[in-house]
Design a protein around this motif. Structure first.
Motif, mmCIF file in Angstrom:
data_model
loop_
_atom_site.group_PDB
_atom_site.id
_atom_site.type_symbol
_atom_site.label_atom_id
_atom_site.label_comp_id
_atom_site.label_asym_id
_atom_site.label_seq_id
_atom_site.Cartn_x
_atom_site.Cartn_y
_atom_site.Cartn_z
ATOM 1 N N GLN A 147 48.309 6.514 59.643
ATOM 2 C CA GLN A 147 47.711 5.315 60.216
ATOM 3 C C GLN A 147 46.690 4.778 59.215
ATOM 4 N N VAL A 148 46.986 3.627 58.610
ATOM 5 C CA VAL A 148 46.097 3.028 57.614
ATOM 6 C C VAL A 148 45.357 1.868 58.274
ATOM 7 N N GLU A 149 44.026 1.971 58.317
ATOM 8 C CA GLU A 149 43.206 0.943 58.972
ATOM 9 C C GLU A 149 42.930 -0.238 58.043
ATOM 10 N N TYR A 150 42.500 0.078 56.824
ATOM 11 C CA TYR A 150 42.176 -1.006 55.893
ATOM 12 C C TYR A 150 42.206 -0.495 54.460
ATOM 13 N N VAL A 151 42.251 -1.431 53.503
ATOM 14 C CA VAL A 151 42.098 -1.162 52.068
ATOM 15 C C VAL A 151 40.993 -2.070 51.556
ATOM 16 N N LYS A 152 40.034 -1.488 50.851
ATOM 17 C CA LYS A 152 38.944 -2.262 50.271
ATOM 18 C C LYS A 152 38.999 -2.121 48.749
ATOM 19 N N LEU A 153 38.960 -3.254 48.056
ATOM 20 C CA LEU A 153 38.989 -3.283 46.596
ATOM 21 C C LEU A 153 37.694 -3.900 46.077
ATOM 22 N N SER A 154 37.168 -3.308 45.003
ATOM 23 C CA SER A 154 35.989 -3.892 44.359
ATOM 24 C C SER A 154 36.083 -3.704 42.860
ATOM 25 N N ILE A 169 44.776 -3.518 57.467
ATOM 26 C CA ILE A 169 46.181 -3.120 57.458
ATOM 27 C C ILE A 169 46.670 -2.872 58.881
ATOM 28 N N GLN A 170 45.964 -1.969 59.599
ATOM 29 C CA GLN A 170 46.282 -1.691 61.002
ATOM 30 C C GLN A 170 47.773 -1.419 61.202
ATOM 31 N N SER A 171 48.306 -0.549 60.371
ATOM 32 C CA SER A 171 49.725 -0.210 60.464
ATOM 33 C C SER A 171 49.903 1.303 60.471
ATOM 34 N N LYS A 172 51.027 1.730 61.044
ATOM 35 C CA LYS A 172 51.336 3.153 61.134
ATOM 36 C C LYS A 172 52.710 3.418 60.544
ATOM 37 N N TRP A 173 52.792 4.431 59.675
ATOM 38 C CA TRP A 173 54.052 4.863 59.081
ATOM 39 C C TRP A 173 54.384 6.244 59.647
ATOM 40 N N PRO A 174 55.463 6.375 60.414
ATOM 41 C CA PRO A 174 55.769 7.664 61.038
ATOM 42 C C PRO A 174 56.440 8.644 60.077
ATOM 43 N N GLU A 175 56.138 9.919 60.272
ATOM 44 C CA GLU A 175 56.810 11.039 59.607
ATOM 45 C C GLU A 175 56.943 10.851 58.099
ATOM 46 N N ILE A 182 53.663 5.820 50.638
ATOM 47 C CA ILE A 182 53.945 4.553 51.314
ATOM 48 C C ILE A 182 53.205 3.447 50.576
ATOM 49 N N LYS A 183 53.832 2.286 50.459
ATOM 50 C CA LYS A 183 53.198 1.139 49.817
ATOM 51 C C LYS A 183 52.449 0.341 50.864
ATOM 52 N N VAL A 184 51.150 0.140 50.633
ATOM 53 C CA VAL A 184 50.340 -0.532 51.655
ATOM 54 C C VAL A 184 49.837 -1.907 51.222
ATOM 55 N N LEU A 185 49.821 -2.190 49.903
ATOM 56 C CA LEU A 185 49.207 -3.457 49.481
ATOM 57 C C LEU A 185 49.606 -3.802 48.055
ATOM 58 N N GLU A 186 49.717 -5.099 47.782
ATOM 59 C CA GLU A 186 49.781 -5.627 46.421
ATOM 60 C C GLU A 186 48.590 -6.556 46.229
ATOM 61 N N GLN A 187 47.978 -6.509 45.052
ATOM 62 C CA GLN A 187 46.798 -7.340 44.811
ATOM 63 C C GLN A 187 46.853 -7.946 43.412
ATOM 64 N N GLU A 188 46.095 -9.039 43.224
ATOM 65 C CA GLU A 188 46.057 -9.724 41.937
ATOM 66 C C GLU A 188 44.653 -10.266 41.695
ATOM 67 N N PHE A 189 44.201 -10.145 40.449
ATOM 68 C CA PHE A 189 42.886 -10.662 40.058
ATOM 69 C C PHE A 189 42.982 -11.215 38.647
#
Length: 334
Positions: A147-154, A169-175, A182-189
């Motif tokens: 269960q991933v609640e959030y991702v914070k980047l700095s 994120i508020q998502s759940k990946w079972p088993e 598991i891939k949870v995010l893509e980011q760009e800066f």
């Protein structure tokens, strides 16, 4: 006269294959023929035995002066990748010319959720974008729902935060399997000026906060030739045809300044074997007097060495119109 050496990394991260090697070392300053028998290995924790191995058959071999010979490689026998958190002990015994030798070594196993950041380049140019993908790895000893609640980047420059974002994120990946991700995010800066930065990624996974910090650098210019680097290898001069070996080829920064290279091609060969390695468009950041691994020969590459003889390790690195060449020999014996 004879010494068993146990090689095991500590701490060991659960969810990855445990790597244990046992080597027999010849403490004498002369080559000797020995007979090895009754080899046993145990991996224990405070609850008892985790793994046992025994080899009763006798093996006759030659030990070079002040050198070691691999006796046992755990990853060739089995895969242990789900050790629970705690203290473990490796115990190895053998008879060498009817003399019993013994060794033991402790290591710690750690279970955790690990962040993996993929896609980062060694350096960026002003105006380029940093694109990366964030993964969570289940480095625990059990299949788990994540269960991933959030991702914070700095992004920090000179210890000052210049960019920060939080992604719910508020998502759940079972088993999710042991060692699986598991891939949870893509980011760009996008970088608007040069500098050295630290990218910190934080994730809240199953109520546990985990983080990782990685260096990122942006530059206005880079080296156009290879004058300030040299190539070298830690490849052995002689090996047995049945021995599993590991060695690397490195670039070495010969200056006291950071070097940024855009390599057009890296080409490594090991004739007369068929092993070949090519890589193109490689960015390299070399800190002052540091080394950078451009090729690694791993034990599972050993089948490329099938017969005795002299093998030539050749490396060519190309950067623009400049190139450097390195060659060394490996004597393979019966």
């Amino acid at each position: 006269m004879n010494q068993l050496i146990i090689q095991v990394e500590t701490p060991y991260i659960s969810g990855t294959p445990l790597d244990v090697k046992i080597r027999l070392y010849n403490n004498q300053n002369k080559s000797r023929e020995v007979v090895i028998s009754n080899f046993t290995l145990q991996i224990l924790n405070n609850e008892g035995s985790v793994y046992n191995f025994s080899q009763k058959d006798s093996v006759k071999t030659t030990l070079d002066a002040l050198a070691s010979r691999l006796l046992f490689d755990l990853r060739r026998e089995t895969e242990l990748n789900s050790l629970r958190s705690g203290e473990y002990k490796v115990i190895a015994k053998a008879k060498v010319n009817d003399q019993e030798v013994f060794a033991q070594k402790s290591f710690t196993s750690v279970e955790k959720y690990q962040i993996l950041v993929e896609g980062l380049l060694d350096f960026y140019l002003v105006g380029e974008s940093m694109k990366s993908s964030i993964y969570i790895v289940n480095n625990t000893a059990a299949v788990r729902d994540l269960q991933v609640e959030y991702v914070k980047l700095s992004l920090k420059e000179d210890n000052q935060i210049i960019w920060q974002r939080e992604f719910p994120i508020q998502s759940k990946w079972p088993e999710v399997g042991i060692g699986r991700d598991i891939k949870v995010l893509e980011q760009e800066f996008s970088f608007d000026h040069d500098g050295k930065y630290v990218l910190t990624t934080q994730c809240l996974v199953n109520g546990s906060l985990t983080s990782v910090s990685l260096p990122v650098v942006c530059v206005r210019d880079y080296e156009k030739d290879l004058k300030k680097i040299k190539i070298y290898s830690d490849a052995p001069k002689q090996i047995n045809v049945r021995e599993q070996v590991a060695f690397s080829v490195y670039l070495q920064n010969t200056t006291n300044k950071d070097l940024f290279l855009m390599l057009d091609e890296v080409d490594v060969n090991l004739p007369p074997s068929s092993l070949g390695y090519q890589r193109r468009s490689v960015r390299v950041w070399l800190e002052p007097y540091s080394q950078y691994e451009i090729f690694r020969f791993l034990p599972w590459n050993t089948p490329a060495i099938t017969r005795p003889g002299v093998y030539k390790l050749t490396t060519k690195v190309t950067c623009g119109s400049d190139s450097k060449y390195f060659e060394s020999s490996i004597q393979v014996v019966e």
